[in-house]
Design a protein around this motif. Sequence first.
Motif, PDB file in Angstrom:
ATOM      1  N   GLU A   1      -4.275  13.286  -3.425  1.00  0.00           N
ATOM      2  CA  GLU A   1      -4.250  12.417  -2.418  1.00  0.00           C
ATOM      3  C   GLU A   1      -4.410  12.968  -1.182  1.00  0.00           C
TER       4      GLU A   1
ATOM      5  N   LEU B   1      -1.195   5.737   5.962  1.00  0.00           N
ATOM      6  CA  LEU B   1      -1.823   5.547   4.405  1.00  0.00           C
ATOM      7  C   LEU B   1      -2.299   6.453   3.746  1.00  0.00           C
ATOM      8  N   VAL B   2      -1.672   6.516   2.568  1.00  0.00           N
ATOM      9  CA  VAL B   2      -1.943   7.608   1.675  1.00  0.00           C
ATOM     10  C   VAL B   2      -2.728   7.345   0.769  1.00  0.00           C
ATOM     11  N   GLY B   3      -3.575   7.962   0.138  1.00  0.00           N
ATOM     12  CA  GLY B   3      -4.390   7.513  -1.178  1.00  0.00           C
ATOM     13  C   GLY B   3      -5.555   8.559  -1.719  1.00  0.00           C
TER      14      GLY B   3
ATOM     15  N   LEU C   1       2.355  14.889  -1.521  1.00  0.00           N
ATOM     16  CA  LEU C   1       1.214  14.264  -2.044  1.00  0.00           C
ATOM     17  C   LEU C   1       0.931  14.744  -3.545  1.00  0.00           C
TER      18      LEU C   1
ATOM     19  N   ALA D   1       0.992  -1.205  -0.025  1.00  0.00           N
ATOM     20  CA  ALA D   1      -0.184  -0.101   0.084  1.00  0.00           C
ATOM     21  C   ALA D   1       0.914   1.251   0.017  1.00  0.00           C
ATOM     22  N   ASP D   2       0.246   2.228  -0.203  1.00  0.00           N
ATOM     23  CA  ASP D   2       0.995   3.583  -0.173  1.00  0.00           C
ATOM     24  C   ASP D   2       1.280   4.075   0.981  1.00  0.00           C
TER      25      ASP D   2
ATOM     26  N   ARG E   1       3.749   5.727   4.196  1.00  0.00           N
ATOM     27  CA  ARG E   1       4.899   6.596   4.425  1.00  0.00           C
ATOM     28  C   ARG E   1       5.157   6.449   5.735  1.00  0.00           C
TER      29      ARG E   1
ATOM     30  N   GLU F   1      -7.696  -1.963   2.177  1.00  0.00           N
ATOM     31  CA  GLU F   1      -6.259  -2.187   2.035  1.00  0.00           C
ATOM     32  C   GLU F   1      -5.715  -1.814   3.372  1.00  0.00           C
TER      33      GLU F   1
ATOM     34  N   HIS G   1      -9.613   1.724   0.241  1.00  0.00           N
ATOM     35  CA  HIS G   1      -8.540   1.954   1.173  1.00  0.00           C
ATOM     36  C   HIS G   1      -8.797   1.393   2.462  1.00  0.00           C
TER      37      HIS G   1
END
Length: 317
Positions: free
Chosen positions: A293, A236-238, A289, A134-135, A137, A252, A249
């Motif tokens: 996002e 978690l970024v999205g 971002l 997952a994205d 950071r 995820e 998400h």
Amino acid sequence: MSWASRFRELEDDCRRAPSAHNTQPWLPQYTSDSIDIHWDPARALPDSDPTRRDLFLSLGAFVETSLIVAASAGLPVRAEIAVDHATLRAARLLPAPEVYDTPFTVESVRQRRCARGGYAPGTLDPQTLAGLGADLRQVPTRELAGPLAEADRWMFGTPAVVDELRAWMRLSPKHPRYHLDGLTDRAMALSRVEATGLAAMIGPRAYRLTRRLGGPALLAAASKGLLRYDGSVLILVGSAVTPEAVIAHGRELVRVWLALSERGLHVHPLSQLLDCAATSARLAARLDLAPDESPLAVFRTGRPLDTPVRSARIPAA
Ligand SMILES: Cc1cc2nc3c(=O)[nH]c(=O)nc-3n(C[C@H](O)[C@H](O)[C@H](O)COP(=O)(O)O)c2cc1C
């Protein structure tokens, strides 16, 4: 036995999905050809979660957990995510040609739990982070200690948010819903003295006074040490442009938490960093971002010093 009846027997495990404040907002409704996942508006958090980010993340967590539990039982189920605001439906579970493809099992679902006490020092190695799919950071815990104190002051200083927190806290085993839902003293890793003190400070009458006398700063100070060790906070970024995207998400997010749990790593979400406008904006600015996002979930992760407690759940009807 129909696939829906077989699923119903698995529902208690599906209900192990995580949800903000442990409100368990999902309402599975069995129809002749689908299981429709609605949400209960009485279990949303309109003041703490006005954008419904956490509501849809939690519903996504329930959908993913349901698919994993069904797959583990060999039951082929798929999910169709389509939010219907008129009927408060988030998704549909339907029979599928094949069993859902997942590395997780019902055992993974039963093992996963949040841990809010102390963590051993140590950061997540880049390889494990990259393998979580997952994205995410990574930010050092110490960097967020100041912002967390600021977010906690905002949280404990905002009466409507405190009202919701109070409604979902079960600070004594005598609470009638202690074993059903909400946040227990044990789940929050509070000692008896701390739980009694917190109940006294945010009790509906006392809070009006303690709020003016610096109660929020005092309560925020209590969590100051939480991030003062060398550990990892993951963000978690999205893209959260639609509720369906947020549900995706949420799916995820639970996969990430399960993957961590299988490595003996637990999580402690710190959503107040996103709920407080000031800390959320600064965090987003730090993350570099894309235009659509945003940070969707923030949690510290690591090896807890004590075994985390199993949280309460409402049994399936
Ligand atoms: C979207 C989302 C947001 C959450 N935010 C917080 C949070 O800010 N603080 C916290 O302590 N727990 C938070 N949690 C964790 C829930 O309180 C937890 O999942 C619930 O109490 C059930 O406990 P369990 O995950 O150990 O089963 C969050 C969970 C989700 C799914």
